[in-house]
Design a protein around this motif. Structure first.
Motif, PDB file in Angstrom:
ATOM      1  N   UNK A  16      40.837 -59.414  67.857  1.00 20.30           N
ATOM      2  CA  UNK A  16      41.105 -60.161  69.008  1.00 20.30           C
ATOM      3  C   UNK A  16      41.036 -61.555  68.423  1.00 20.30           C
ATOM      4  N   UNK A  17      41.467 -62.129  69.370  1.00 21.89           N
ATOM      5  CA  UNK A  17      42.369 -63.746  68.766  1.00 21.89           C
ATOM      6  C   UNK A  17      43.083 -63.938  67.703  1.00 21.89           C
ATOM      7  N   UNK A  18      43.204 -62.920  66.758  1.00 20.98           N
ATOM      8  CA  UNK A  18      44.550 -62.504  65.855  1.00 20.98           C
ATOM      9  C   UNK A  18      44.428 -62.360  64.344  1.00 20.98           C
ATOM     10  N   UNK A  19      42.473 -62.010  64.678  1.00 16.70           N
ATOM     11  CA  UNK A  19      41.645 -61.749  63.858  1.00 16.70           C
ATOM     12  C   UNK A  19      41.460 -60.156  63.598  1.00 16.70           C
ATOM     13  N   UNK A  20      41.018 -59.972  62.751  1.00 18.48           N
ATOM     14  CA  UNK A  20      40.340 -58.224  62.965  1.00 18.48           C
ATOM     15  C   UNK A  20      38.984 -58.282  62.624  1.00 18.48           C
ATOM     16  N   UNK A  21      38.209 -57.035  62.555  1.00 17.50           N
ATOM     17  CA  UNK A  21      36.918 -56.800  62.412  1.00 17.50           C
ATOM     18  C   UNK A  21      36.407 -56.648  61.650  1.00 17.50           C
ATOM     19  N   UNK A  22      36.260 -56.617  60.599  1.00 11.13           N
ATOM     20  CA  UNK A  22      35.982 -55.982  59.140  1.00 11.13           C
ATOM     21  C   UNK A  22      34.162 -55.964  59.226  1.00 11.13           C
ATOM     22  N   UNK A  23      33.438 -55.157  58.593  1.00  6.87           N
ATOM     23  CA  UNK A  23      32.221 -54.327  58.404  1.00  6.87           C
ATOM     24  C   UNK A  23      32.023 -54.199  56.957  1.00  6.87           C
ATOM     25  N   UNK A  24      31.240 -54.499  56.637  1.00  2.08           N
ATOM     26  CA  UNK A  24      30.684 -54.424  55.005  1.00  2.08           C
ATOM     27  C   UNK A  24      29.700 -53.670  54.806  1.00  2.08           C
ATOM     28  N   UNK A  25      30.072 -52.443  53.836  1.00  4.46           N
ATOM     29  CA  UNK A  25      28.964 -51.607  53.980  1.00  4.46           C
ATOM     30  C   UNK A  25      27.788 -51.962  53.209  1.00  4.46           C
ATOM     31  N   UNK A  26      25.989 -50.461  53.512  1.00  4.34           N
ATOM     32  CA  UNK A  26      25.086 -50.934  52.782  1.00  4.34           C
ATOM     33  C   UNK A  26      25.785 -50.984  51.145  1.00  4.34           C
ATOM     34  N   UNK A  27      24.683 -51.545  50.742  1.00  2.41           N
ATOM     35  CA  UNK A  27      24.753 -51.971  49.267  1.00  2.41           C
ATOM     36  C   UNK A  27      24.533 -50.713  48.326  1.00  2.41           C
ATOM     37  N   UNK A  28      24.050 -49.817  49.047  1.00  9.10           N
ATOM     38  CA  UNK A  28      24.056 -48.397  48.349  1.00  9.10           C
ATOM     39  C   UNK A  28      24.239 -47.372  48.756  1.00  9.10           C
ATOM     40  N   UNK A  29      25.250 -46.889  48.445  1.00 13.46           N
ATOM     41  CA  UNK A  29      25.683 -45.329  48.436  1.00 13.46           C
ATOM     42  C   UNK A  29      27.397 -45.346  48.659  1.00 13.46           C
ATOM     43  N   UNK A  30      27.654 -44.877  49.097  1.00  9.09           N
ATOM     44  CA  UNK A  30      29.560 -44.320  49.015  1.00  9.09           C
ATOM     45  C   UNK A  30      29.822 -45.615  49.136  1.00  9.09           C
ATOM     46  N   UNK A  31      30.981 -46.478  47.912  1.00  5.64           N
ATOM     47  CA  UNK A  31      30.947 -47.761  48.128  1.00  5.64           C
ATOM     48  C   UNK A  31      30.547 -48.843  48.786  1.00  5.64           C
ATOM     49  N   UNK A  32      28.948 -48.952  48.677  1.00  2.11           N
ATOM     50  CA  UNK A  32      28.024 -49.345  48.265  1.00  2.11           C
ATOM     51  C   UNK A  32      29.052 -51.337  48.252  1.00  2.11           C
ATOM     52  N   UNK A  33      28.564 -52.271  49.375  1.00  2.00           N
ATOM     53  CA  UNK A  33      29.052 -53.263  49.432  1.00  2.00           C
ATOM     54  C   UNK A  33      30.543 -53.880  49.338  1.00  2.00           C
ATOM     55  N   UNK A  34      31.023 -52.689  50.343  1.00  2.28           N
ATOM     56  CA  UNK A  34      32.623 -52.727  49.483  1.00  2.28           C
ATOM     57  C   UNK A  34      32.767 -52.841  51.400  1.00  2.28           C
ATOM     58  N   UNK A  35      33.900 -53.279  51.878  1.00  2.00           N
ATOM     59  CA  UNK A  35      34.039 -53.992  53.659  1.00  2.00           C
ATOM     60  C   UNK A  35      35.450 -52.873  53.836  1.00  2.00           C
TER      61      UNK A  35
END
Length: 353
Positions: free
Chosen positions: A245-264
């Motif tokens: 949207x509007x030249x940008x893409x949407x990223x989500x941050x994962x919960x701090x625990x568990x698989x890939x914790x804190x990663x986007x």
DNA sequence: TATACGTGGGC
DNA sequence: TGCCCAAGTAT
């Protein structure tokens, strides 16, 4: 009284120490006797090959040369430096522990295993490694290498990943520890396991412990270590959305625990049937995102330790996006600033093509 | 106590 | 290709 023969000193400990002195590899952390370097290298080396760790260690030491520097770094910076190494809780724990050392311990890394073990990310092995290698304490270590070497040398038939086997091997490790030389000896044991006493095709003919191993174990080396088997890994189908949207893409941050914790990540979720039909529903139930699916961008396969995934990637139009601190619109050129796992880094490579 | 936690390389 | 393995820890 008979003169003691040179054989008197030909112990397991002396053989190993002598062999290691002549044959050890040159590794970046071995040039740095400071405790922080030992600590960082030991954390990075958990379940990770030496060759993989070397470039990460060197980069880490440039970015965070001291405990204080690490304590003052953001979680984002730390995860970015760790990206690709795996087991990301190691990075978050290391930073947390550095804050404790800098804040509560006057910047001094503890010398004793009991205090070391209170720090997040430091277990029995790592506490023993830091105490012995960095501070000269008489403490044993037991890692995969030491387990294998001792299991073969003493013909241990108990599974090395069972509580009984582990207790037995820790006892063996402590009993065989030469006082005053624990750091060098522990490293020698691990060096032998890594370069000679390998998991497959051990190089017994050139092993410094050949005679005593053959005398005790008599050809059972290839049968050791005994391990309890693990169960098979499931395979999941996921659908991911590159929401533009509007030249940008949407990223989500994962919960701090568990698989890939804190990663986007790119918003994604498990789907049952046709991924192109399931993607919008998966993003709605997982992130409360309303999107319209557009064209397919590609497929990513990946094997984690406990499951496999096939990810179908679709470009999507945003219809309704909630205000959420775990969601962020990102210019494609800035995707590199966000720490991601391998799958999402591959998806990031599809953006803009 | 059993399971979750990443990734890359070797065979 | 698929499986095993690698300087383990937390829960």
């Amino acid at each position: 009284m008979p003169c003691p023969s040179p054989k008197t000193f030909d112990t397991l400990q002396n053989r190993l120490l002598d062999w290691c002195h002549k044959n050890k590899r040159i590794l970046p952390w071995r040039d740095r006797p400071d405790a922080y370097s030992v600590w960082v290298s030991e954390i990075m080396l958990q379940q990770t090959r030496v060759e993989t760790v070397i470039p990460y260690f060197e980069n880490w030491m440039r970015l965070f040369p001291t405990v204080a520097a690490l304590a003052n770094a953001s979680e984002r910076e730390v995860l970015n430096a760790w990206e690709g190494l795996g087991y990301y809780s190691r990075a978050r724990n290391l930073r947390q522990a550095a804050k404790i050392v800098a804040g509560d311990l006057e910047g001094k890394i503890p010398h004793d295993v009991e205090t070391l073990r209170k720090l997040p990310g430091i277990g029995r092995y790592t506490a023993g490694a830091i105490a012995s290698i960095a501070f000269g304490m008489d403490e044993p270590v037991l890692d995969g290498n030491v387990k294998r070497v001792y299991a073969r040398l003493f013909d241990v038939t108990e599974a090395v990943n069972s509580p009984k086997g582990e207790k037995l091997l820790w006892d063996i490790a402590r009993e065989n520890l030469p006082k005053g030389k624990a750091g060098d000896f522990n490293q020698a044991l691990m060096e032998l396991g890594a370069t000679i006493c390998a998991p497959r095709s051990p190089r017994c003919p050139i092993c410094p412990l050949r005679e005593m191993c053959m005398a005790r174990a008599n050809g059972t080396q290839e049968l050791r270590p005994v391990k309890k088997l693990k169960k098979e890994t499931p395979h999941y189908i996921h659908a991911a959305g590159v929401i533009v949207g509007e030249g940008k893409v949407l990223l989500a941050q994962r919960p701090s625990k568990g698989l890939l914790g804190g990663m986007w990540e790119f918003p994604n979720g498990r789907v049952d049937g046709d991924p192109s039909r399931g993607v919008a529903k998966a993003l709605r139930s997982g992130y409360s995102l309303k999107v319209r699916r557009k064209e397919a961008l590609g497929i990513v396969h990946h094997a984690y330790t406990h499951f496999k995934v096939t990810v179908y990637v679709f470009r999507c139009d945003p219809l309704s996006i909630p205000e959420n601190e775990n969601l962020e619109w990102v210019l494609p050129g800035n995707l590199g600033d966000f720490p991601m796992g391998k799958v999402d880094r591959q998806i990031a490579g599809m953006v803009g093509r």
